[in-house]
Design an enzyme around this catalytic site. Structure first.
Site: not given
Length: 266
Positions: A149, A162
């Site tokens: 990501s 995250y």
């Protein structure tokens, strides 16, 4: 539009985790269209069967193997690899697409949540890769792409769990790439920002709630922030993954390819 040939991966077996999510779903379709035999896995059997029917209707000669599995469980990971190789032969291509959102600001982050996010986004891809790599190493052939990501490139508020998991995944990608290339196995990652998938829309919806906006308003805001003026599609990520798996990327090793619409450059 696709620039890929229908025989790039002919005879090769690709395992795609997280195939019930937008990126994994599109990646399975793209790889099958390029000639790969695909094993698709996730926890939602109905979505996997829908994907199988979708692929087979567009490519009648495609071989699609469905294995329902919870990759958080060691027994399921072992069963997945055994079932995949038992049905379609040695795995030559691996896409670690399974992952979750989660976490929050540091004052609210629990140990349980931190460990859950790190386990599924970081530990699980490593443990599954360990199993698959044994075959690749023996065959002196393979390519692996980890779906990371933009959050693995820079931090965001509330991203300790995250973001941390994706930074760790990128670190794994680089370190393992140096080990694996000695055995003719290439390892890379893709790092998209917001993607127009259910997970991406959920993230935008969460931000909209915090900002007091509707989802539609926030989607437009996030799109306008990007130099490209729009959010990345799952198909664009899938095409990038396919490129990295292919021989066209033969000397691309340990990279984290960014898809950010121009918002992050380095």
């Amino acid at each position: 539009m696709s620039i890929f040939s229908s025989d790039v991966f002919t005879g090769k077996h690709a395992l795609i985790t997280g195939a019930t999510g937008g990126i994994g779903y599109e990646t399975a379709k793209v790889l099958a269209a390029m000639g790969a035999n695909v094993t698709i896995t996730g926890r939602k059997e109905d979505v996997l069967n829908e994907l199988k029917e979708n692929i087979e209707s567009e490519h009648p000669s495609a071989k699609v193997n469905v294995v329902v599995a919870d990759l958080a469980e060691a027994s399921d990971r072992e069963r997945l690899v055994q079932a995949a190789e038992g049905k379609l032969g040695p795995i030559a291509l691996l896409v670690n697409s399974a992952g979750i959102m989660g976490g929050g600001i540091i004052e609210e982050l629990t140990q349980e949540e931190l460990e859950r996010v790190m386990h599924l986004n970081f530990t699980v891809p490593i443990l599954l890769t360990q199993q698959v790599f044994e075959t690749m190493k023996g065959n002196k052939e393979g390519a692996i792409v980890n779906v990371s990501s933009l959050s693995g490139i820079r931090g965001v508020v509330g991203g300790t769990a995250y973001v941390g998991s994706k930074f760790a995944l990128n670190g794994f990608t680089q370190s393992f790439a140096l080990e694996a290339i000695k055995h003719s196995v290439r390892v890379n990652a893709v790092c998209p920002g917001y993607v127009d998938t259910q997970m991406g829309r959920d993230a935008i919806r969460s931000k909209a709630d915090k900002e007091g906006n509707s989802f539609e308003e926030q989607f437009k805001i996030e799109s306008k922030k990007l130099p490209s003026g729009r959010i990345t599609t799952a198909l664009e990520v899938a095409n990038t993954i396919a490129y990295l798996l292919s021989d066209a990327a033969e000397n691309v090793v340990g990279e984290a390819v960014i898809l950010s619409g121009g918002s992050v450059m380095r």
